[in-house]
Structure formats: structure tokens, C-alpha cells
Write a protein that holds these residues in place. Structure first.
Motif, PDB file in Angstrom:
ATOM      1  N   THR A 177       0.829  -1.213   0.000  1.00  7.20           N
ATOM      2  CA  THR A 177       0.000   0.000   0.000  1.00  7.20           C
ATOM      3  C   THR A 177       0.860   1.258   0.000  1.00  7.20           C
ATOM      4  O   THR A 177       0.458   2.303  -0.536  1.00  7.20           O
ATOM      5  N   ILE A 178       2.053   1.169   0.584  1.00  2.19           N
ATOM      6  CA  ILE A 178       2.929   2.340   0.678  1.00  2.19           C
ATOM      7  C   ILE A 178       3.240   2.898  -0.706  1.00  2.19           C
ATOM      8  O   ILE A 178       3.306   4.113  -0.910  1.00  2.19           O
ATOM      9  N   VAL A 179       3.438   2.004  -1.673  1.00  5.09           N
ATOM     10  CA  VAL A 179       3.769   2.440  -3.030  1.00  5.09           C
ATOM     11  C   VAL A 179       2.636   3.279  -3.607  1.00  5.09           C
ATOM     12  O   VAL A 179       2.869   4.337  -4.217  1.00  5.09           O
ATOM     13  N   TYR A 180       1.415   2.833  -3.411  1.00  5.62           N
ATOM     14  CA  TYR A 180       0.268   3.553  -3.973  1.00  5.62           C
ATOM     15  C   TYR A 180      -0.014   4.839  -3.203  1.00  5.62           C
ATOM     16  O   TYR A 180      -0.479   5.822  -3.787  1.00  5.62           O
ATOM     17  N   LEU A 181       0.248   4.844  -1.903  1.00  7.83           N
ATOM     18  CA  LEU A 181       0.097   6.088  -1.146  1.00  7.83           C
ATOM     19  C   LEU A 181       1.100   7.127  -1.631  1.00  7.83           C
ATOM     20  O   LEU A 181       0.792   8.321  -1.700  1.00  7.83           O
ATOM     21  N   ALA A 182       2.299   6.676  -1.982  1.00  6.21           N
ATOM     22  CA  ALA A 182       3.288   7.595  -2.544  1.00  6.21           C
ATOM     23  C   ALA A 182       2.831   8.137  -3.893  1.00  6.21           C
ATOM     24  O   ALA A 182       3.041   9.319  -4.211  1.00  6.21           O
ATOM     25  N   ALA A 183       2.175   7.275  -4.687  1.00 12.49           N
ATOM     26  CA  ALA A 183       1.657   7.731  -5.984  1.00 12.49           C
ATOM     27  C   ALA A 183       0.550   8.766  -5.798  1.00 12.49           C
ATOM     28  O   ALA A 183       0.418   9.700  -6.601  1.00 12.49           O
ATOM     29  N   LEU A 184      -0.236   8.611  -4.732  1.00 10.34           N
ATOM     30  CA  LEU A 184      -1.326   9.565  -4.473  1.00 10.34           C
ATOM     31  C   LEU A 184      -0.794  10.957  -4.149  1.00 10.34           C
ATOM     32  O   LEU A 184      -1.416  11.964  -4.485  1.00 10.34           O
ATOM     33  N   THR A 185       0.351  11.012  -3.490  1.00 11.25           N
ATOM     34  CA  THR A 185       0.905  12.330  -3.125  1.00 11.25           C
ATOM     35  C   THR A 185       1.388  13.101  -4.347  1.00 11.25           C
ATOM     36  O   THR A 185       1.578  14.316  -4.267  1.00 11.25           O
ATOM     37  N   ALA A 186       1.605  12.394  -5.458  1.00  9.95           N
ATOM     38  CA  ALA A 186       2.105  13.055  -6.671  1.00  9.95           C
ATOM     39  C   ALA A 186       0.984  13.665  -7.513  1.00  9.95           C
ATOM     40  O   ALA A 186       1.256  14.361  -8.496  1.00  9.95           O
ATOM     41  N   ILE A 187      -0.265  13.396  -7.139  1.00 14.09           N
ATOM     42  CA  ILE A 187      -1.397  13.945  -7.903  1.00 14.09           C
ATOM     43  C   ILE A 187      -1.585  15.418  -7.555  1.00 14.09           C
ATOM     44  O   ILE A 187      -1.602  15.797  -6.381  1.00 14.09           O
ATOM     45  N   ASN A 188      -1.730  16.243  -8.550  1.00 14.39           N
ATOM     46  CA  ASN A 188      -1.877  17.692  -8.363  1.00 14.39           C
ATOM     47  C   ASN A 188      -3.193  18.002  -7.645  1.00 14.39           C
ATOM     48  O   ASN A 188      -4.269  17.663  -8.144  1.00 14.39           O
ATOM     49  N   PRO A 189      -3.150  18.655  -6.459  1.00 12.87           N
ATOM     50  CA  PRO A 189      -4.389  18.980  -5.725  1.00 12.87           C
ATOM     51  C   PRO A 189      -5.347  19.865  -6.514  1.00 12.87           C
ATOM     52  O   PRO A 189      -6.555  19.845  -6.269  1.00 12.87           O
ATOM     53  N   SER A 190      -4.822  20.648  -7.464  1.00 17.98           N
ATOM     54  CA  SER A 190      -5.699  21.527  -8.241  1.00 17.98           C
ATOM     55  C   SER A 190      -6.689  20.724  -9.095  1.00 17.98           C
ATOM     56  O   SER A 190      -7.761  21.224  -9.442  1.00 17.98           O
ATOM     57  N   LEU A 191      -6.328  19.493  -9.418  1.00 20.49           N
ATOM     58  CA  LEU A 191      -7.257  18.648 -10.178  1.00 20.49           C
ATOM     59  C   LEU A 191      -8.492  18.321  -9.353  1.00 20.49           C
ATOM     60  O   LEU A 191      -9.613  18.283  -9.888  1.00 20.49           O
ATOM     61  N   TYR A 192      -8.307  18.095  -8.051  1.00 16.56           N
ATOM     62  CA  TYR A 192      -9.450  17.847  -7.180  1.00 16.56           C
ATOM     63  C   TYR A 192     -10.310  19.096  -7.041  1.00 16.56           C
ATOM     64  O   TYR A 192     -11.548  19.025  -7.005  1.00 16.56           O
ATOM     65  N   GLU A 193      -9.643  20.248  -6.956  1.00 16.39           N
ATOM     66  CA  GLU A 193     -10.392  21.497  -6.839  1.00 16.39           C
ATOM     67  C   GLU A 193     -11.213  21.751  -8.095  1.00 16.39           C
ATOM     68  O   GLU A 193     -12.380  22.175  -8.016  1.00 16.39           O
ATOM     69  N   ALA A 194     -10.625  21.478  -9.258  1.00 17.58           N
ATOM     70  CA  ALA A 194     -11.362  21.669 -10.507  1.00 17.58           C
ATOM     71  C   ALA A 194     -12.534  20.704 -10.602  1.00 17.58           C
ATOM     72  O   ALA A 194     -13.636  21.079 -11.042  1.00 17.58           O
ATOM     73  N   ALA A 195     -12.312  19.453 -10.168  1.00 16.61           N
ATOM     74  CA  ALA A 195     -13.395  18.467 -10.204  1.00 16.61           C
ATOM     75  C   ALA A 195     -14.512  18.860  -9.242  1.00 16.61           C
ATOM     76  O   ALA A 195     -15.704  18.713  -9.555  1.00 16.61           O
ATOM     77  N   TYR A 196     -14.137  19.405  -8.073  1.00 14.39           N
ATOM     78  CA  TYR A 196     -15.140  19.839  -7.097  1.00 14.39           C
ATOM     79  C   TYR A 196     -15.953  21.004  -7.654  1.00 14.39           C
ATOM     80  O   TYR A 196     -17.190  21.058  -7.472  1.00 14.39           O
ATOM     81  N   MET A 197     -15.293  21.923  -8.327  1.00 17.03           N
ATOM     82  CA  MET A 197     -15.993  23.060  -8.907  1.00 17.03           C
ATOM     83  C   MET A 197     -16.960  22.624 -10.009  1.00 17.03           C
ATOM     84  O   MET A 197     -17.979  23.276 -10.250  1.00 17.03           O
ATOM     85  N   ASP A 198     -16.646  21.500 -10.643  1.00 19.75           N
ATOM     86  CA  ASP A 198     -17.537  20.970 -11.678  1.00 19.75           C
ATOM     87  C   ASP A 198     -18.657  20.115 -11.105  1.00 19.75           C
ATOM     88  O   ASP A 198     -19.454  19.547 -11.864  1.00 19.75           O
TER      89      ASP A 198
END
Length: 300
Positions: A177-198
Motif C-alpha cells: 500500500t505504501i507504493v500507492y500512497l506515494a503515488a497519491l501524493t504526486a497527484i496535483n491537488p488543483s485537479l481535485y479542486e477543478a473536479a469539485y468546482m464541476d
């Protein structure tokens, strides 16, 4: 001149690798001379140079061994389930941990789930024998509360392969799981903000942002795991199986162990191990090519 100076500066780095290269050569390459035993009627008293050469007799014997097809099937079947579920469970757990807001609780959960990874199968084997015992095991006692008859998890051919897979996933999924948690930290937070705004909720954000962001590492680990399709886990199987479940639990590695060290048929055991190594080399080569083709992963 500048190029020579740059290469000269790299000499200390190459010298740092030298001890590791020497150890790999001694313990990984020199023993490959023992492959010759697979083509001999090896006698320990005469040694490798004094034993009689038999050509491909050991290979013919291996191909005609009773149950060799079942052993290969068990190896591929168990390893394939481990590879598939070993990819799915860590992804799911990583996504769930990613939703935990309290960092202290999140760290506690992470520690608890990947702690079994550091325990050897010798220790876990003894624990699992007690836990899964049909008489006094806590699992069967719990199932008995619902009227379920005792299940011989480690002594029934119908249950044993799946017991191997479940216990292996339980031991390793937390660490993976550690490997995938590390991959999650590399995702740009602005993508979540844009998805939330949509108007995307947590589920749609996970589906359209998180999973696509994790996809490169998922594809990479999935393709690289193809090279382990003939590694069903000798340590685990050896510590949990017995003659009663040879039909469903015997794998190539345990067959090599029994043939070579128990029955003292060293030539046959060597040729079986060589067969596995050749097939594994082919699968590893294919997996690395696939990783380069679809995930742009390269060793060099």
C-alpha cells in the motif's frame, strides 16, 4: 579533457559498487556452474567432475514425472491469484487511507497493516496453524457460532490454495500500500479542486482524478509482477503444507526441495530448477518489455 575529468570524478561511484558486484558474482554467477549437475547422474562422492554425463535423460525424466503437470498448474494458479489480488487490495486500501482526515489515526492504521510484512513465514506458519485449527482455532470457533462445521483450511485440497492466497495477501498488502500512497501524493491537488468546482463528489473525484493519476504506477507494477508467475512462495507453502494437500499445494519450488534434498535426486532437481529459471527469464523479459511499452519504464 573535460570529458576525461568528468569520467575521473565518477570513479569513486564505481568503486562504491564494486563490493556489491563482487558479492553478486560470487553468490549468483559462480553457482551457475552447478547447472551441469542437471545433465549428470550426480554422485556427491564423485563430485561434479567425476559424475557420469547423461545428456537430456534428467529432462526426459522430469517431463514424465507423475504429477508434474499438476505441480506446474498449482504454481501458476496460486501465483496468478496472488499477483491479481496483490494488486487490487493495496489499491483499495490506499484509496481508503487517503480519505482519512486524522493523520495520527492514519499512521496507526498504516503501521498495523504493514507490520505482518516484517514477520517471517516460520513465525506466521505456527500462528496460522493454531488460528486455523479445526478443533481449537479461533476462526473455526467463530464460524461455529453460525452453525458452520469445522473447516480444514490447511488439510483440505479444496481450501488450501485459497488459504495460501488469503494469508499471503494479509501479510503483504499493507506494505504494498505504501507504493500507492506515494503515488497519491504526486497527484496535483488543483485537479481535485477543478473536479469539485464541476460538481464532482468524492466518488467521482476518485474515479476521474485519483485512479487516472495512479494508473502509471498500477500498470508498471502489474507488468513487472508477470515475472513472478512461477514464484508461488516457497517459504509460505513449505511452512503450511503437508502430504494431505500435495495435490493442490505442491509447487515447483517444493518439488525441487523434495526431489533434491529429501530424495537426493540432485540431477533431476537441478533440471527442474533450470526449467523454472528459463521460463521465468522469458516472462521477466516480456514483462520488462511491456513495462517499457506501456509505462515507459526502463532499467537503463
Amino acid at each position: 579533457m573535460a570529458q576525461f575529468a568528468r569520467k575521473f570524478r565518477q570513479i569513486p561511484l564505481h568503486l562504491m559498487l564494486l563490493p556489491g558486484v563482487i558479492l553478486v558474482f560470487i553468490y549468483s554467477y559462480l553457482p551457475m556452474a552447478g547447472i551441469a549437475i542437471g545433465f549428470q547422474k550426480f554422485m556427491p562422492s564423485k563430485g561434479m567432475f567425476g559424475s557420469k554425463w547423461t545428456g537430456l535423460d534428467n529432462l526426459h525424466y522430469m517431463l514424465n514425472m507423475p504429477g508434474i503437470g499438476r505441480v506446474v498448474f498449482n504454481t501458476i494458479y496460486i501465483a496468478s491469484m496472488k499477483i491479481a489480488l496483490g494488486q487490487i487490495f493495496p489499491i483499495v486500501i490506499a484509496l481508503l487511507l487517503n480519505e482519512i482526515v486524522r493523520q495520527k489515526f492514519k499512521k496507526i492504521v498504516q503501521t498495523l497493516i504493514y507490520l505482518p510484512h516484517f514477520l517471517s513465514w516460520i513465525i506466521l506458519g505456527g500462528i496460522l496453524v493454531d488460528i486455523l485449527s479445526p478443533g481449537q482455532g479461533i476462526v473455526n470457533q467463530f464460524l461455529g457460532l453460525f452453525g458452520v462445521k469445522p473447516i480444514y483450511f490447511l488439510g483440505d485440497n479444496d481450501w488450501f490454495p485459497y488459504t495460501l492466497v488469503v494469508t499471503d495477501i494479509w501479510k503483504e498488502f499493507g506494505f504494498n500500500t505504501i507504493v500507492y500512497l506515494a503515488a497519491l501524493t504526486a497527484i496535483n491537488p488543483s485537479l481535485y479542486e477543478a473536479a469539485y468546482m464541476d460538481g464532482a463528489g468524492r466518488w467521482k473525484q476518485t474515479w476521474h482524478v485519483t485512479l487516472p493519476g495512479m494508473m502509471p504506477i498500477i500498470v508498471l507494477l502489474a507488468t513487472l509482477s508477470l515475472g513472478n508467475v512461477l514464484n508461488a512462495g516457497f517459504d509460505q507453502v513449505f511452512n503450511l503444507y503437508g502430504p494431505a494437500v500435495y495435490e493442490s499445494g505442491d509447487i515447483i519450488d517444493t518439488l525441487v526441495y523434495r526431489t533434491g534434498l529429501v530424495d537426493m535426486q540432485y540431477g533431476v532437481a537441478t533440471i527442474v530448477g533450470l526449467f523454472k529459471s528459463v521460463v521465468s527469464l522469458i516472462l521477466i523479459s516480456v514483462s520488462y518489455w511491456t513495462a517499457y511499452r506501456f509505462a515507459n519504464y526502463r532499467i537503463f
